[in-house]
Design a protein around this motif. Structure first.
Motif, PDB file in Angstrom:
ATOM      1  N   VAL A 137       0.843  -1.188   0.045  1.00  9.42           N
ATOM      2  CA  VAL A 137       0.048  -0.219  -0.081  1.00  9.42           C
ATOM      3  C   VAL A 137       0.925   1.244  -0.046  1.00  9.42           C
ATOM      4  O   VAL A 137       1.923   1.383   0.559  1.00  9.42           O
ATOM      5  CB  VAL A 137      -0.875  -0.044   1.299  1.00  9.42           C
ATOM      6  N   GLU A 138       0.322   2.340  -0.728  1.00 13.91           N
ATOM      7  CA  GLU A 138       1.302   3.621  -0.824  1.00 13.91           C
ATOM      8  C   GLU A 138       0.763   4.416   0.155  1.00 13.91           C
ATOM      9  O   GLU A 138      -0.379   4.633   0.709  1.00 13.91           O
ATOM     10  CB  GLU A 138       1.031   4.281  -2.230  1.00 13.91           C
ATOM     11  N   GLY A 149       7.728   9.164   4.840  1.00 13.11           N
ATOM     12  CA  GLY A 149       8.878   8.679   4.511  1.00 13.11           C
ATOM     13  C   GLY A 149       9.293   7.048   4.972  1.00 13.11           C
ATOM     14  O   GLY A 149       8.832   6.667   6.112  1.00 13.11           O
ATOM     15  N   ASN A 150       9.845   6.482   4.100  1.00 13.90           N
ATOM     16  CA  ASN A 150      10.257   5.068   4.292  1.00 13.90           C
ATOM     17  C   ASN A 150      10.872   4.660   5.555  1.00 13.90           C
ATOM     18  O   ASN A 150      10.465   3.959   6.410  1.00 13.90           O
ATOM     19  CB  ASN A 150      10.956   4.470   2.857  1.00 13.90           C
ATOM     20  N   ALA A 151      11.878   5.588   5.735  1.00 10.54           N
ATOM     21  CA  ALA A 151      12.602   5.327   6.925  1.00 10.54           C
ATOM     22  C   ALA A 151      11.646   5.631   8.282  1.00 10.54           C
ATOM     23  O   ALA A 151      12.163   4.921   9.146  1.00 10.54           O
ATOM     24  CB  ALA A 151      13.996   6.338   7.134  1.00 10.54           C
ATOM     25  N   LYS A 199      14.597   6.971   1.448  1.00 12.75           N
ATOM     26  CA  LYS A 199      14.412   8.327   1.417  1.00 12.75           C
ATOM     27  C   LYS A 199      13.022   8.645   0.925  1.00 12.75           C
ATOM     28  O   LYS A 199      12.318   9.547   1.083  1.00 12.75           O
ATOM     29  CB  LYS A 199      15.572   9.103   0.713  1.00 12.75           C
ATOM     30  N   ARG A 200      12.634   7.492   0.319  1.00 16.12           N
ATOM     31  CA  ARG A 200      11.441   7.811  -0.635  1.00 16.12           C
ATOM     32  C   ARG A 200      10.238   7.685   0.079  1.00 16.12           C
ATOM     33  O   ARG A 200      10.230   7.031   1.586  1.00 16.12           O
ATOM     34  CB  ARG A 200      11.443   6.755  -1.866  1.00 16.12           C
ATOM     35  N   GLY A 201       8.978   8.179  -0.297  1.00 12.52           N
ATOM     36  CA  GLY A 201       7.685   7.845   0.454  1.00 12.52           C
ATOM     37  C   GLY A 201       7.417   6.353   0.561  1.00 12.52           C
ATOM     38  O   GLY A 201       7.737   5.581  -0.377  1.00 12.52           O
TER      39      GLY A 201
END
Lengths: 248, 499
Positions: free
Chosen positions: A88-89, A94-96, A139-141
């Protein structure tokens, strides 16, 4: 050890699981194979506790704990991890940040100390290196703008960081090219340990070339109709599900 | 869907009895008689020992107000306000003007302690004298606090440090006496007395607020901060703030607001005026968490505010950032009039409405100068029975050749009883201008919540994470220290984890 007995479940009033009996001992990896609509995803959602998947009978215990009586996050904290078929988005998250929040929530629930940003980053970098993934991933969503393959890799990264005791992979191989498939398999194989077990749900035999299961179960119309060793998967590949259905 | 239902329960359980800042401070009050008439206006002016010109200015505003009608165009509903049933002046009793914190009522300082101000600012407040010497401590930008308790500004810190650079940061009532030319020149020059119903009311009865003047070429060495607090029962609060950034000056101003719990609705009609000259920059950030009323919609603050900036100079820039989580009703449109060529206006907003809260908020960007640009990012979050309206105007005058605007307007719905509305007005009178508008409406999806919970997050934490992600573009505009508080506040407003 995961122990499922007489499990029945329905979705929107329609019975999907019609009496599942299954034992996955510690340290083992079991594959669940079956045609579309046989109840594979429903089984994974029921074990993870998703709303709308109503258990109508039977039990599911993990290391003696009644899984069905726990909230999804409580199941996560005792080590149940579900790799989603469709990750799911979460726009703007942020991923972290997501991974650290999740990891610390689990650690808190288990009475362990939380990791600070530096400790987390160190752990995350180590896992990324093992999985041969770029640090950009952090770093990405969460899953935003990820390709299908990247989403699945992200699932594997989360699994590697959260170090579950029971990993359920819901058709994680679907839509993956061979390189991505190997990364997923490496991720699971790296976790292999006496106290780790896994349920690999797949439509195709392909993934099982890389994750060699201890047992293979065939799920059809909400029941496990056949179980066997890894050779059962190859057999299915050759003869198709129809032959099993005819035999059952 | 049980998960969604649970979220709703959580969301709905937030306010009643849980408003963290619901206490009131027992300080001897100095009231004007109840009601509003010319004598009250004279009383307020006399209490403040104001010069004749200001009394005349107030009386003119009052006469204008009498002829005006209460606006009915915002999409908010509330019972008719009885303007005669409120006090228009309430001041904490102080011997004379406090010169240091020692003279400030200890009860008041306790109030600030409860408000959580001490975390950073009270340390600074406590060390008024010495603290001003070092421009930063621990690498953080220091914050100067001008605390407004009900109507009178009672403590101002860092004055000495600011004075070194010729910066004026004081209560506006003080500025009227100390810097009458500046006040007279700029007061009402951005928001005239008769601008709108509530601005006229404010002009007649404003009690206090902040005054900031940054001289030519000076970059203000610290964030300037005001904490507002409405404390007296049934006292309308009429703040008046005026900020002037002279040529090349740069300033960042933070406004934080909390109010104790009240059963009756309290009217708050502030006016904020900003003036930016050539190459000047003003960043104005607000975090507003006034009492929103209880779960049934009783009580809460009526927040009817007029905020406007004039970018008078070429290349000047004004940036409004607001996080609005409180108040029963919010009616607020921080705006920019872009007069100077190449001037820039920005508006970043997060507005949350929960339970019975209503918000009608947005901005106006008026392009007059050539190549003026404006950016609008609005994030509206509705939960419970909350109603959230974005109302915006982008106007490009014939003179504004090459003007540009980009508007992005996103709404997030939690539950099925709330509402989100977008009302953008665009008036373009110049063929070379470019105006863009994007709008989205979304829900927190069940699969997002489940995904987070499967990873170990509680439902509350999951909602908080998703909402903060949704607001990210706005939150990153806030000064660092504020951003952390704002994130917590978003969580608190939506999750019932208060107290």
């Amino acid at each position: 050890m995961l122990k499922i007995e007489g499990l029945t479940a329905e979705v929107e009033g329609k019975p999907i699981l019609k009496g599942i009996d299954l034992e996955v001992p510690d340290g083992e990896i079991h594959a669940i194979m079956g045609p579309n609509g046989s109840g594979k995803s429903t089984l994974s959602y029921v074990l993870a506790g998703r709303d709308g998947y109503e258990v109508t009978g039977g039990t599911a215990h993990f290391n003696g704990v009644d899984l069905l009586g726990l909230e999804p996050e409580e199941r996560a904290a005792i080590g149940v991890f579900l790799a989603f078929q469709y990750p799911v988005e979460l726009p703007g998250v942020g991923n972290a940040n997501f991974l650290r929040t999740a990891l610390n929530a689990q650690r808190r629930a288990r009475g362990e100390g939380e990791l600070d940003a530096m400790q987390f980053l160190k752990a995350a970098r180590a896992r990324l290196k093992e999985l041969q993934m770029s640090e950009e991933m952090l770093k990405r969503g969460v899953n935003v703008g990820f390709s299908g393959g990247e989403k699945k890799r992200n699932e594997v990264l989360q699994m590697a960081l959260l170090r579950p005791k029971l990993a359920i992979l819901d058709e994680t191989d679907s839509g993956l090219d061979i390189d991505a498939l190997k990364i997923v398999a490496d991720g699971v194989n790296a976790l292999r340990a006496p106290e780790f077990s896994s349920l690999v749900i797949t439509h195709y035999q392909r993934l099982l070339d890389y994750i060699v299961p201890d047992r293979v179960h065939v799920l059809m119309a909400g029941r496990i109709v056949k179980s066997g060793g890894p050779e059962l998967a190859k057999e299915l590949e050759a003869t198709g599900y129809a032959s099993v259905q005819a035999a059952a | 869907m049980p998960a969604v239902a649970e979220t709703l329960d959580t969301v709905q359980s937030v306010t009643e009895g849980t408003y963290k800042w619901g206490f009131s401070t027992d300080i001897e009050m100095d009231f004007a008689p109840k009601g509003l008439n010319e004598d009250i206006v004279r009383f307020i002016s006399a209490k403040k020992n104001e010069p004749q010109w200001l009394l005349d200015w107030r009386l003119k505003a009052y006469a204008t107000w009498l002829k005006m009608d209460e606006p009915t165009w915002p999409s908010v509903k509330y019972p008719k306000i009885d303007f005669q049933d409120a006090y228009y002046y309430a001041a904490p009793k102080v011997k004379s003007g406090p010169k240091s914190l020692d003279e400030v009522d200890p009860e008041l300082l306790k109030t600030y302690a409860k408000l959580g101000i001490p975390l950073k600012e009270q340390a600074i407040l406590a060390g008024v004298e010495g603290a001003g010497d070092s421009p930063s401590e621990g690498g953080r930008m220091p914050i100067a606090v001008d605390a407004v308790f009900d109507s009178v500004s009672v403590a101002t810190s860092y004055k000495a440090r600011l004075a070194k650079d010729g910066i004026i940061f004081c209560a506006i009532s003080e500025a009227v006496h100390e810097y009458p030319e500046l006040v007279r020149q700029y007061l009402g020059s951005v928001v005239p007395q008769g601008d709108n119903y509530y601005a006229a009311l404010n002009s007649a009865v404003f009690t206090d607020g902040s005054f900031v003047y940054i001289p030519k070429g000076v970059r203000c060495p610290m964030e300037l901060s005001t904490y507002f607090r409405i404390n007296a029962k049934s006292t309308g609060q009429f703040e008046r703030t005026l900020i002037i950034a002279d040529e090349g000056a740069v300033v960042s101003y933070l406004e934080g607001c909390t109010a104790p719990m009240r059963d009756e609705n309290q009217l708050h009609a502030a006016v904020v005026e900003l003036v930016a000259m050539d190459d000047a920059q003003i960043k104005y950030s607000t975090v507003q968490n006034w009492y929103p009323g209880d779960a049934e919609g009783r009580g809460g603050i009526y927040n009817f505010v007029t905020k406007r900036a004039q970018c008078r100079g070429a290349r000047s820039k004004v940036s409004w950032t607001q996080v609005e989580t409180g108040s029963a009703i919010t009616w607020k449109y921080p705006s920019c009039v872009l007069l100077g060529d190449d001037s820039v206006g920005e508006f970043y907003s997060v507005a949350i409405t929960n339970n019975h809260q209503q918000a009608d908020t947005g901005t106006k960007m008026i392009h007059v100068g050539k190549r003026t640009t404006s950016t609008i990012v609005s994030k509206g979050i509705s939960a419970g029975k909350g109603q959230n309206t974005y109302r915006g105007l982008v106007r490009v005058a014939p003179s504004a050749s090459g003007a540009r605007n980009h508007t992005q307007c996103d709404s997030l719905l939690i539950g099925d009883q709330c509402g989100a509305h977008t009302v953008p007005y665009i008036e373009n009178r110049n063929m070379t201008a470019k105006v863009e508008h994007e709008a989205t409406t979304s829900r927190i999806a069940e699969d997002q919540l489940f995904y987070c919970r499967q990873r170990g997050l509680s439902e509350e934490d999951a909602v908080g994470l998703i909402v903060n992600g949704f607001c990210r573009e706005v939150l990153k505009e806030l000064p660092m220290e504020f951003a952390v508080e704002a994130q917590k506040l978003l969580q608190i407003s939506l999750e019932g984890s208060v107290g």
